[in-house]
Structure formats: C-alpha cells, structure tokens
Design a protein around this motif. Sequence first.
Motif, mmCIF file in Angstrom:
data_model
loop_
_atom_site.group_PDB
_atom_site.id
_atom_site.type_symbol
_atom_site.label_atom_id
_atom_site.label_comp_id
_atom_site.label_asym_id
_atom_site.label_seq_id
_atom_site.Cartn_x
_atom_site.Cartn_y
_atom_site.Cartn_z
ATOM 1 N N LEU A 139 0.744 -1.110 -0.034
ATOM 2 C CA LEU A 139 0.268 -0.362 0.195
ATOM 3 C C LEU A 139 0.816 1.441 0.181
ATOM 4 C CD1 LEU A 139 -2.987 1.472 0.590
ATOM 5 C CD2 LEU A 139 -2.498 1.320 2.046
ATOM 6 N N LEU A 140 0.171 2.399 -0.951
ATOM 7 C CA LEU A 140 1.723 2.896 -1.295
ATOM 8 C C LEU A 140 1.025 4.262 -0.157
ATOM 9 C CD1 LEU A 140 2.877 2.796 -5.005
ATOM 10 C CD2 LEU A 140 3.249 2.260 -2.322
ATOM 11 N N GLY A 141 -0.469 4.373 -0.695
ATOM 12 C CA GLY A 141 -1.129 5.745 0.061
ATOM 13 C C GLY A 141 -2.236 5.294 -0.353
ATOM 14 N N LEU A 142 -3.759 6.849 0.807
ATOM 15 C CA LEU A 142 -4.563 6.958 0.810
ATOM 16 C C LEU A 142 -5.803 7.793 0.499
ATOM 17 C CD1 LEU A 142 -4.840 4.772 4.142
ATOM 18 C CD2 LEU A 142 -5.534 3.796 2.703
ATOM 19 N N ALA A 143 -6.255 7.570 -0.637
ATOM 20 C CA ALA A 143 -7.717 8.964 -0.081
ATOM 21 C C ALA A 143 -8.898 8.879 -0.199
ATOM 22 C CB ALA A 143 -7.501 9.378 -2.181
ATOM 23 N N PHE A 144 -9.315 10.001 0.346
ATOM 24 C CA PHE A 144 -10.189 9.562 1.709
ATOM 25 C C PHE A 144 -11.115 10.803 1.038
ATOM 26 C CE2 PHE A 144 -8.064 7.440 4.817
ATOM 27 C CZ PHE A 144 -9.373 6.895 5.299
ATOM 28 N N GLY A 145 -12.598 11.030 0.453
ATOM 29 C CA GLY A 145 -13.322 11.576 -0.305
ATOM 30 C C GLY A 145 -15.331 11.819 0.818
ATOM 31 N N LEU A 146 -15.521 13.002 0.460
ATOM 32 C CA LEU A 146 -16.931 13.526 1.678
ATOM 33 C C LEU A 146 -17.140 14.030 1.250
ATOM 34 C CD1 LEU A 146 -16.009 15.577 4.164
ATOM 35 C CD2 LEU A 146 -14.186 13.166 5.311
ATOM 36 N N ASP A 147 -19.059 14.845 1.756
ATOM 37 C CA ASP A 147 -19.035 15.978 1.509
ATOM 38 C C ASP A 147 -18.879 16.825 2.649
ATOM 39 O OD1 ASP A 147 -20.507 15.713 -0.874
ATOM 40 O OD2 ASP A 147 -22.342 14.352 -0.356
ATOM 41 N N GLY A 148 -18.000 18.138 1.821
ATOM 42 C CA GLY A 148 -17.887 19.154 3.396
ATOM 43 C C GLY A 148 -16.388 19.948 2.744
ATOM 44 N N THR A 149 -16.551 20.879 3.074
ATOM 45 C CA THR A 149 -15.597 21.995 3.231
ATOM 46 C C THR A 149 -14.103 21.228 4.216
ATOM 47 O OG1 THR A 149 -17.318 23.303 3.432
ATOM 48 C CG2 THR A 149 -15.105 23.984 3.256
ATOM 49 N N ILE A 150 -13.177 21.326 2.993
ATOM 50 C CA ILE A 150 -11.803 20.839 2.994
ATOM 51 C C ILE A 150 -10.403 21.462 2.742
ATOM 52 C CG2 ILE A 150 -9.786 18.983 2.650
ATOM 53 C CD1 ILE A 150 -12.618 16.653 2.169
ATOM 54 N N ASP A 151 -9.655 22.076 3.449
ATOM 55 C CA ASP A 151 -8.346 23.124 3.046
ATOM 56 C C ASP A 151 -7.720 22.383 3.790
ATOM 57 O OD1 ASP A 151 -7.398 24.984 2.061
ATOM 58 O OD2 ASP A 151 -7.172 25.828 4.316
ATOM 59 N N ASP A 152 -5.904 22.230 2.786
ATOM 60 C CA ASP A 152 -4.906 22.081 3.630
ATOM 61 C C ASP A 152 -5.080 20.233 3.847
ATOM 62 O OD1 ASP A 152 -1.971 21.882 3.568
ATOM 63 O OD2 ASP A 152 -2.292 22.414 5.328
ATOM 64 N N ASN A 153 -6.077 19.357 3.604
ATOM 65 C CA ASN A 153 -6.268 18.236 4.451
ATOM 66 C C ASN A 153 -6.693 17.868 5.795
ATOM 67 O OD1 ASN A 153 -4.961 15.809 2.521
ATOM 68 N ND2 ASN A 153 -3.515 15.506 4.279
ATOM 69 N N GLN A 154 -6.852 19.093 5.953
ATOM 70 C CA GLN A 154 -8.334 19.196 7.095
ATOM 71 C C GLN A 154 -9.853 19.448 6.468
ATOM 72 O OE1 GLN A 154 -6.473 18.891 10.237
ATOM 73 N NE2 GLN A 154 -4.974 19.034 8.912
ATOM 74 N N ILE A 155 -10.234 18.725 7.558
ATOM 75 C CA ILE A 155 -11.777 19.129 7.767
ATOM 76 C C ILE A 155 -12.379 20.158 8.656
ATOM 77 C CG2 ILE A 155 -14.372 17.492 7.841
ATOM 78 C CD1 ILE A 155 -12.276 15.499 7.522
ATOM 79 N N LEU A 156 -12.648 20.985 7.811
ATOM 80 C CA LEU A 156 -13.238 22.560 8.426
ATOM 81 C C LEU A 156 -14.789 22.413 8.580
ATOM 82 C CD1 LEU A 156 -11.539 25.221 5.922
ATOM 83 C CD2 LEU A 156 -10.707 23.353 8.302
ATOM 84 N N ASP A 157 -15.841 21.778 7.490
ATOM 85 C CA ASP A 157 -17.127 20.697 7.516
ATOM 86 C C ASP A 157 -16.999 20.604 6.727
ATOM 87 O OD1 ASP A 157 -19.483 22.028 8.398
ATOM 88 O OD2 ASP A 157 -19.849 23.373 6.453
#
Length: 394
Positions: A139-157
């Motif tokens: 495994l080389l890496g993980l990607a996560f997606g969701l409904d919301g506001t994301i900035d610089d890999n942080q979930i703001l909403d």
Amino acid sequence: MIINKHIMRTTNEKQVLQQIVNEGPISRSQISRNLSLNKVTVSDIYSELLHEGLIREVGHGVSTRNGGRKPVMALLNVDYGFVLSINILRQRFTILTSRLDGKSHDYASVSTRNVDMTTVLDMIEDRINQVVEDHENRLLGLAFGLDGTIDDNQILDAAIKGLKNFDLAKYFGDKFNVPVVLENMANQAAIFERDFSGEGVYDNLVAVTIRDQVSAGIVTNGHLYRGHRGEAGVIGKCPLADRYTEQNHETVNHYVSETAVLKQIMECQGINRVDVNRIRRDYLGHDEKLLKILDEFTYYLAKVLANISSSFAPDAIILNAPILELLPELMDSVRGYVDKLAIPRKAPLLLTKNAKEASLMGGASAIVHKVLGLDDLQLTFQNERNVVMEQIES
C-alpha cells in the motif's frame, strides 16, 4: 538569474516520470526529444527510476531510418504498489483499489446504517487491513472523499456528524504509515473528469455532484480551484428564489439535493425506503405526482447550472447524480429549461460516464499524484472500469 540546481533536477525528474506515465512505453531518446532535455540528463534520471523500481523495461522499439540499435522502451511499473480510495457517505462507505496507472478494481460498498462514527472508522481500518493482507503489492497511499469543506487536508465542515475538525489524514496516516489525501467528493469528481477523459479534453470544467449536498468541483486551466479555505463550489448553501414566489428563498440543497428529492418521492409513494425500480416504473408510467416532483427538480437544477455556465464559462458542466443516472431522460428537461434562460453562454451539459466510481477514481488520481511526487503535473489515465448501476440510498 541563478537557478538552484537541485530544483532543476527535481523538475527534470518529474517531467521524465510524467512522460513515462502518460506516454509509455517510451524510449529515453523520445523523452529527450519531447522535453528538449540533454540525453545524458534523461539517461541518468531514467537509471535512477529503474533502480528505484518505479519503471520497468518492456522490450525494444523500432530503430531509426538510419538503422542502429533498437531503443529500449519503458513503462511505469504498476507492480510497485497500489493505492486505496475511500468515500465516507451518510449510510455507507465505498472503497476502490487502484494501480499507479489509474486502473482500478475490487470496488466495494459497505453499509454503515445506524452505526456511530467511531465504529465506522474501525470498519474502514478493518477493510484496509483486509485489502493489504490480500494484495501481493504494498500500500502506497490513501485517499478519502466526503461531502464538506476541506482545506490543506483538514476537514473544516462536514455533512456527516463527527467528522468536522477531526484529523482524518493523521489518524489513518499514522496507522498505515502512508501519505493520505483528503478531498471533497465534488473536487474528486472534477479530478476524474480531467484525468480520465483524455489529455486536454477538459482544461476548464465544472463537475456538479448531487447527493446529500449539491457541490461543484472546478478545474481552471487544468488545475483544481479550491478558493478561500477550500470553500469554492459550496453551492448547496446558496439561496435560490422560489419558482412561484420570488420573495421566498430557500437554499439550493432544499430544491436540488438528492436527499430532498428522494424525501419528496418517498412521501408521495407512501413508503419509508427508496425503491429505485418503482421510481423508474412510475416515471415511465407517467405518474403525475412523481412527474411534478421531478419537474421541480429539473427546473431548479437548470437555474443552478445556468448560473455556473455564466459565471465560469467552462468547456463543459458534468453532472454526477444517481437520480439522473437512474432517469437520464431528465437531462432533456434540464437542457430545455436552460435553453429558455437568457444567459450569455450555455456550456454543454453532460452526465458523467461513471457516477458510482467517479469520485473514487478522482481520489485515486489525487493520491497517485502525491505518491509519485507529481502533484503539479498532468497525468492522463485510461477509464476502463465497467459502469454498474448502484442502488440509491435514502
């Protein structure tokens, strides 16, 4: 101007690797010609990539007209490792395994109905461990997606309770010791359309996703536009004038989100679970109540898309919505309402070719860029997944 040699070297390495990813199988001499780089420089970088195992040689090409030795051809080594893309939705999470060339397999959808977020995270961890155990490569890496506001890999909403301000990237990055990329699903869908449609097909596009929220992923000149603190494309919260009484305003989500439309349909049908077969049957049977709900949906959606078309003038607006995948005939109604509006430019309105996996594959592309160190360069992948309809969940 004095240019730092290390930065030049890094740029050259990126461009050589980009050529092998996008154009392979390709020879060193062809890379040198394409990039206008010295052959010695290309050969040096090529040897390092080969030693690292990122590329592999696959035989010989055709010799030049003057004869001579046939050039050795190189490809990206897809056995170097794999990435996982995971979307966290309201009542389930989906997961997709992808190679470094973007080809994906082993899609899975796991129900999380009536499960708290802590348990959901444990379920995701268990599923990742299972994939890692079953896979012969690392495994080389993980990607996560969701409904919301994301900035610089942080979930703001976040639309899902318990995810706002939670450091999801660090949580899973620490557990699996790999890089993690977070993105909202609309941006992932936009990345998918950019990277899997062919090089340069959509340098300027807007991908609109319609699920719990209505969001837009925006690509300008080939690059994802996130806006202030990742807030670009949060169109679901924008006000929209009522069709009958303009003094009344509700949000775009109120009129257009899949959640709102399906709630109306279930109330109309007198049921508490979405029945996609019945929706399709009632639509084809011209059920008046259902047709009225869908007409309202297409009318308000057209208003939203017209505003996007006028504001951004994209090459295309691409819709990612299970309700439209179920009833593609509604696109004629949407286009009809847009045509009636007096706007300066009407961008082509298209349905994505892979609504179920588009955001997942976009996430896979984002983490592949990260893993290869090519965040700022275009990678072009082939879309070879079979499109399979998935049930819409209430």
